[in-house]
Design a protein around this motif. Structure first.
Motif, mmCIF file in Angstrom:
data_model
loop_
_atom_site.group_PDB
_atom_site.id
_atom_site.type_symbol
_atom_site.label_atom_id
_atom_site.label_comp_id
_atom_site.label_asym_id
_atom_site.label_seq_id
_atom_site.Cartn_x
_atom_site.Cartn_y
_atom_site.Cartn_z
ATOM 1 N N LEU A 104 1.204 -13.323 -23.097
ATOM 2 C CA LEU A 104 1.780 -14.057 -24.065
ATOM 3 C C LEU A 104 3.411 -13.549 -23.938
ATOM 4 C CD1 LEU A 104 1.468 -16.937 -25.494
ATOM 5 C CD2 LEU A 104 1.446 -15.129 -27.306
ATOM 6 N N VAL A 106 6.946 -14.205 -25.368
ATOM 7 C CA VAL A 106 7.655 -14.819 -26.662
ATOM 8 C C VAL A 106 9.157 -14.646 -26.531
ATOM 9 C CG1 VAL A 106 7.915 -14.805 -29.151
ATOM 10 C CG2 VAL A 106 5.745 -14.323 -28.138
ATOM 11 N N THR A 158 -0.565 -16.539 -17.756
ATOM 12 C CA THR A 158 0.831 -16.342 -18.405
ATOM 13 C C THR A 158 1.099 -17.491 -19.453
ATOM 14 O OG1 THR A 158 1.339 -14.298 -17.202
ATOM 15 C CG2 THR A 158 3.024 -15.476 -18.706
ATOM 16 N N LEU A 189 -0.473 -19.882 -31.482
ATOM 17 C CA LEU A 189 -1.485 -18.748 -31.398
ATOM 18 C C LEU A 189 -2.893 -18.987 -31.732
ATOM 19 C CD1 LEU A 189 -0.399 -15.693 -30.872
ATOM 20 C CD2 LEU A 189 -0.355 -15.421 -33.349
ATOM 21 N N GLY A 193 -4.824 -17.804 -28.476
ATOM 22 C CA GLY A 193 -4.768 -16.560 -28.658
ATOM 23 C C GLY A 193 -5.941 -15.487 -28.329
ATOM 24 N N VAL A 196 -5.623 -13.502 -25.195
ATOM 25 C CA VAL A 196 -4.508 -12.510 -24.882
ATOM 26 C C VAL A 196 -4.789 -11.047 -24.918
ATOM 27 C CG1 VAL A 196 -2.202 -12.069 -25.844
ATOM 28 C CG2 VAL A 196 -2.925 -14.513 -25.889
ATOM 29 N N VAL A 199 1.483 -9.225 -25.445
ATOM 30 C CA VAL A 199 2.554 -9.842 -25.918
ATOM 31 C C VAL A 199 3.614 -9.310 -25.520
ATOM 32 C CG1 VAL A 199 3.472 -11.238 -27.994
ATOM 33 C CG2 VAL A 199 1.148 -11.045 -27.719
ATOM 34 N N THR A 210 6.779 -12.414 -33.750
ATOM 35 C CA THR A 210 5.436 -12.034 -33.328
ATOM 36 C C THR A 210 4.587 -11.082 -34.431
ATOM 37 O OG1 THR A 210 5.977 -12.175 -30.943
ATOM 38 C CG2 THR A 210 3.896 -11.004 -31.516
ATOM 39 N N LEU A 245 1.584 -5.140 -27.954
ATOM 40 C CA LEU A 245 2.934 -5.608 -28.116
ATOM 41 C C LEU A 245 3.751 -4.978 -27.300
ATOM 42 C CD1 LEU A 245 4.826 -7.707 -29.415
ATOM 43 C CD2 LEU A 245 4.903 -6.271 -31.438
#
Length: 278
Positions: A104, A106, A158, A189, A193, A196, A199, A210, A245
């Motif tokens: 993901l 952002v 993606t 999300l 999500g 995922v 991120v 996020t 993340l």
């Protein structure tokens, strides 16, 4: 200036801004899509969406932020000289990519003459040139460029989302606009999500957005809050499995033209995201 102009790929005539359900490539809305007029309606419509397609369609007709509505539509009517013969989307910009992403991405918000013109995230501007090319080099996009919404771009594993769906003046949404739009991100999300694994936050704004969305979703977020930086990493407890993340400087022209963000720097982080996404 003509009231209607041809789409650069299809040749079909469109007004600027583009009304919903008129055949613009990739438009997920219809004339009957419910329109949010304030934050309470954004929250209600985001929470009641049955799937990502329905949520994004609702987000693409949102009118909850008067300042952003006025700005995006004024840009669509006046247009930049280089695009004077083209129609502008002039609405909230839909997310881009698969509905069950492992990666993901952002961002921040659409660019006035990029996504606000083309109707697709990171399309038709220098920022899009950088991130789409990097995704392609990492095997996450089928082509290295993105110029309009009918150019055949497809993402692999993606999805690209934005905390703010409308182009803001000076690329600066207000805190109130950010918070109002957050319900669309929360809803997305919730709906996409579960698969995922990673991120990728492009910039400090995306990083903070996020983490805030993850907390609202009930994900485990470290305390103290992980600090943003290029190449920064943090582990989040996702809805099904741990989520990594990753931070990258934003692909803004300000960063790429000054050398703050270079192609090797971006490739390293996007490649890491691709590897973690599996």
């Amino acid at each position: 200036m003509a009231d209607r102009a041809p789409h650069p790929a299809t040749g079909a005539l469109f007004a600027s801004p583009v009304p919903p359900g008129t055949g613009w490539p990739g438009d997920p809305s219809s004339p009957g899509t419910p329109v949010a007029a304030d934050g309470a309606e954004v929250l209600r419509l985001a929470r009641s969406a049955a799937d990502a397609g329905e949520l994004v369609g609702r987000a693409c007709v949102c009118r909850a932020c008067p300042r952003l509505v006025a700005w995006r539509e004024e840009v669509a009517r006046t247009r930049r000289r280089a695009y004077r013969d083209q129609p502008y989307w002039g609405r909230p910009v839909p997310s881009l990519g698969v509905a069950d992403p492992r990666v993901l991405v952002v961002g921040l918000a659409p660019a006035a003459h990029g996504g606000n013109r083309t109707g697709r995230m990171f399309t038709g501007d220098r920022s899009g040139d950088w991130i789409i090319a990097a995704l392609h080099r990492a095997g996450l996009a089928n082509q290295p460029g993105s110029v309009h919404a009918a150019d055949g771009l497809a993402l692999h594993r993606t999805r690209i989302v934005a905390p703010v769906r409308c182009a803001p003046p000076d690329n600066q949404p207000t805190p109130e606009e950010r918070d109002r739009c957050a319900s669309w991100l929360d809803g997305e999300l919730r709906l996409v999500g579960r698969e995922v694994r990673v991120v990728l936050a492009l910039g400090g704004y995306a990083w903070a957005s996020t983490l805030a969305a993850a907390r609202r979703a009930g994900w485990a977020v470290p305390r103290p809050q992980p600090r943003f930086g290029h190449g920064a990493e943090a582990d989040l407890g996702g809805p099904v499995r741990p989520v990594r993340l990753l931070g990258s400087y934003h692909v803004s022209q300000q960063n790429t033209s000054t050398g703050r963000l270079t192609q090797p720097m971006l490739d390293a982080v996007v490649g890491r995201a691709a590897a973690l996404g599996g």
